[in-house]
Design an enzyme around this catalytic site. Structure first.
Site, PDB file in Angstrom:
ATOM      1  N   ASP A 142       0.781  -1.266   0.102  1.00 58.91           N
ATOM      2  CA  ASP A 142       0.023   0.225  -0.106  1.00 58.91           C
ATOM      3  C   ASP A 142       1.011   1.300  -0.251  1.00 58.91           C
ATOM      4  O   ASP A 142       1.336   1.542  -1.093  1.00 58.91           O
ATOM      5  CB  ASP A 142      -1.054  -0.122   1.461  1.00 58.91           C
ATOM      6  CG  ASP A 142      -2.038   0.934   1.122  1.00 58.91           C
ATOM      7  OD1 ASP A 142      -2.432   1.417   0.392  1.00 58.91           O
ATOM      8  OD2 ASP A 142      -2.343   1.336   2.542  1.00 58.91           O
ATOM      9  N   LYS A 186      -1.447  -1.629  -4.444  1.00 55.59           N
ATOM     10  CA  LYS A 186      -2.256  -0.258  -4.655  1.00 55.59           C
ATOM     11  C   LYS A 186      -1.072   0.714  -5.033  1.00 55.59           C
ATOM     12  O   LYS A 186      -0.735   1.522  -4.313  1.00 55.59           O
ATOM     13  CB  LYS A 186      -2.906   0.166  -3.673  1.00 55.59           C
ATOM     14  CG  LYS A 186      -3.999  -0.764  -3.336  1.00 55.59           C
ATOM     15  CD  LYS A 186      -5.193  -0.181  -2.316  1.00 55.59           C
ATOM     16  CE  LYS A 186      -4.781  -0.530  -1.009  1.00 55.59           C
ATOM     17  NZ  LYS A 186      -5.830  -0.244   0.129  1.00 55.59           N
ATOM     18  N   ARG A 237     -11.394 -12.135   7.088  1.00 57.66           N
ATOM     19  CA  ARG A 237     -10.321 -12.901   6.706  1.00 57.66           C
ATOM     20  C   ARG A 237     -10.583 -14.230   5.844  1.00 57.66           C
ATOM     21  O   ARG A 237      -9.779 -14.556   5.003  1.00 57.66           O
ATOM     22  CB  ARG A 237      -9.467 -13.445   7.797  1.00 57.66           C
ATOM     23  CG  ARG A 237      -8.869 -11.974   8.510  1.00 57.66           C
ATOM     24  CD  ARG A 237      -7.409 -12.661   9.230  1.00 57.66           C
ATOM     25  NE  ARG A 237      -7.116 -11.536   9.985  1.00 57.66           N
ATOM     26  CZ  ARG A 237      -6.330 -10.617   9.989  1.00 57.66           C
ATOM     27  NH1 ARG A 237      -5.810 -10.397   8.659  1.00 57.66           N
ATOM     28  NH2 ARG A 237      -5.932  -9.905  10.718  1.00 57.66           N
TER      29      ARG A 237
HETATM   30  P1  5GP Z   1       1.872  -0.234   3.668  1.00 57.33           P
HETATM   31  O1  5GP Z   1       2.943  -0.510   4.913  1.00 57.33           O
HETATM   32  O2  5GP Z   1       2.271  -0.650   2.262  1.00 57.33           O
HETATM   33  O3  5GP Z   1       0.902   0.788   3.635  1.00 57.33           O
HETATM   34  O4  5GP Z   1       0.728  -1.116   4.378  1.00 57.33           O
HETATM   35  C1  5GP Z   1       0.891  -2.648   4.194  1.00 57.33           C
HETATM   36  C2  5GP Z   1       0.009  -3.474   5.223  1.00 57.33           C
HETATM   37  O5  5GP Z   1      -1.242  -2.417   5.235  1.00 57.33           O
HETATM   38  C3  5GP Z   1      -0.688  -4.624   4.532  1.00 57.33           C
HETATM   39  O6  5GP Z   1       0.012  -5.645   4.956  1.00 57.33           O
HETATM   40  C4  5GP Z   1      -2.054  -4.617   5.180  1.00 57.33           C
HETATM   41  O7  5GP Z   1      -1.984  -5.430   6.444  1.00 57.33           O
HETATM   42  C5  5GP Z   1      -2.423  -3.433   5.344  1.00 57.33           C
HETATM   43  N1  5GP Z   1      -3.275  -2.598   4.121  1.00 57.33           N
HETATM   44  C6  5GP Z   1      -3.078  -2.010   3.202  1.00 57.33           C
HETATM   45  N2  5GP Z   1      -4.113  -1.896   2.466  1.00 57.33           N
HETATM   46  C7  5GP Z   1      -5.228  -2.557   2.667  1.00 57.33           C
HETATM   47  C8  5GP Z   1      -6.479  -2.910   2.386  1.00 57.33           C
HETATM   48  O8  5GP Z   1      -6.833  -2.531   1.458  1.00 57.33           O
HETATM   49  N3  5GP Z   1      -6.906  -3.895   3.045  1.00 57.33           N
HETATM   50  C9  5GP Z   1      -6.508  -4.490   4.197  1.00 57.33           C
HETATM   51  N4  5GP Z   1      -7.245  -5.381   4.701  1.00 57.33           N
HETATM   52  N5  5GP Z   1      -5.272  -4.220   4.486  1.00 57.33           N
HETATM   53  C10 5GP Z   1      -4.541  -3.256   4.172  1.00 57.33           C
END
Ligand code: 5GP
Ligand code: MG
Length: 176
Positions: free
Chosen positions: A103, A131, A165
């Site tokens: 993300d 994303k 989940r």
């Molecule tokens: P980042 O550090 O890349 O922002 O986020 C990674 C983590 O955020 C992922 O492992 C996940 O746990 C959570 N996350 C990010 N986007 C989503 C989403 O659309 N749905 C869910 N359930 N978790 C997300």
């Protein structure tokens, strides 16, 4: 308030087909000594991925998990908490780090150097979902299942406040 979408964003059949082709892509890129899954969101993806990967030998590949969470009970990113990495010996190992979704990128961007500090020779990253429009940290995954738009997704291991989940498909949460 959020509610579950009525139609899946990614169906069971699409997930299964892509996980199989992703396993082939990973195998073609070389062998890994250990797959490290990030809990909790990656558990379904890892279970399907390892069964689709051809075995390098009769022992197969080691699989371990540790916990990293950056989300509380909301859809906003917070601080990263890591546990279970203390007893991981990665000296000289080729590591495949697997997460559910990339993300902002802050999680993987911080975890990769931590694994190298623990002695990993190679760290490659694999995510089921990406994303790209949300990225803050300068990181891309080496293997990506699906690129998706900026929607909050659940199912196939991914949660919303620990719910959803066990849904077999990727669904979106819609604001109501
Ligand atoms: P980042 O550090 O890349 O922002 O986020 C990674 C983590 O955020 C992922 O492992 C996940 O746990 C959570 N996350 C990010 N986007 C989503 C989403 O659309 N749905 C869910 N359930 N978790 C997300
Ligand atoms: Mg996660």
């Amino acid at each position: 308030m959020y509610k579950l979408s009525s139609k899946p964003l990614i169906s069971k059949a699409e997930l299964s087909e892509r996980v199989n082709s992703l396993a082939a892509e990973i195998a073609a890129a070389g062998e890994f000594d250990i797959l490290l899954g990030i809990l909790t969101g990656s558990f379904v993806f890892v279970a399907d991925l390892v069964r689709a990967m051809p075995k390098a030998n009769e022992k197969g590949m080691r699989v371990k998990f540790f916990k990293a969470s950056s989300y509380g009970d909301s859809t906003e990113s917070g601080t990263l908490t890591v546990s279970g990495m203390e007893n991981l010996d990665l000296t000289g190992k080729r590591v495949l780090l697997v997460d559910d979704i990339l993300d902002t990128g802050n999680t993987l961007y911080r975890l990769v150097p931590m694994l190298k500090e623990r002695g990993a020779a190679v760290v490659k990253t694999c995510v089921l979902l990406d994303k790209p429009s949300r990225r803050e940290a300068p990181i891309e995954a080496d293997f990506v299942g699906f690129k998706i738009e900026n929607k909050f997704v659940v199912g196939y291991g991914l949660d919303y406040a620990d719910d959803y989940r066990t849904l077999p498909e990727i669904m979106t949460m819609e604001e109501v």
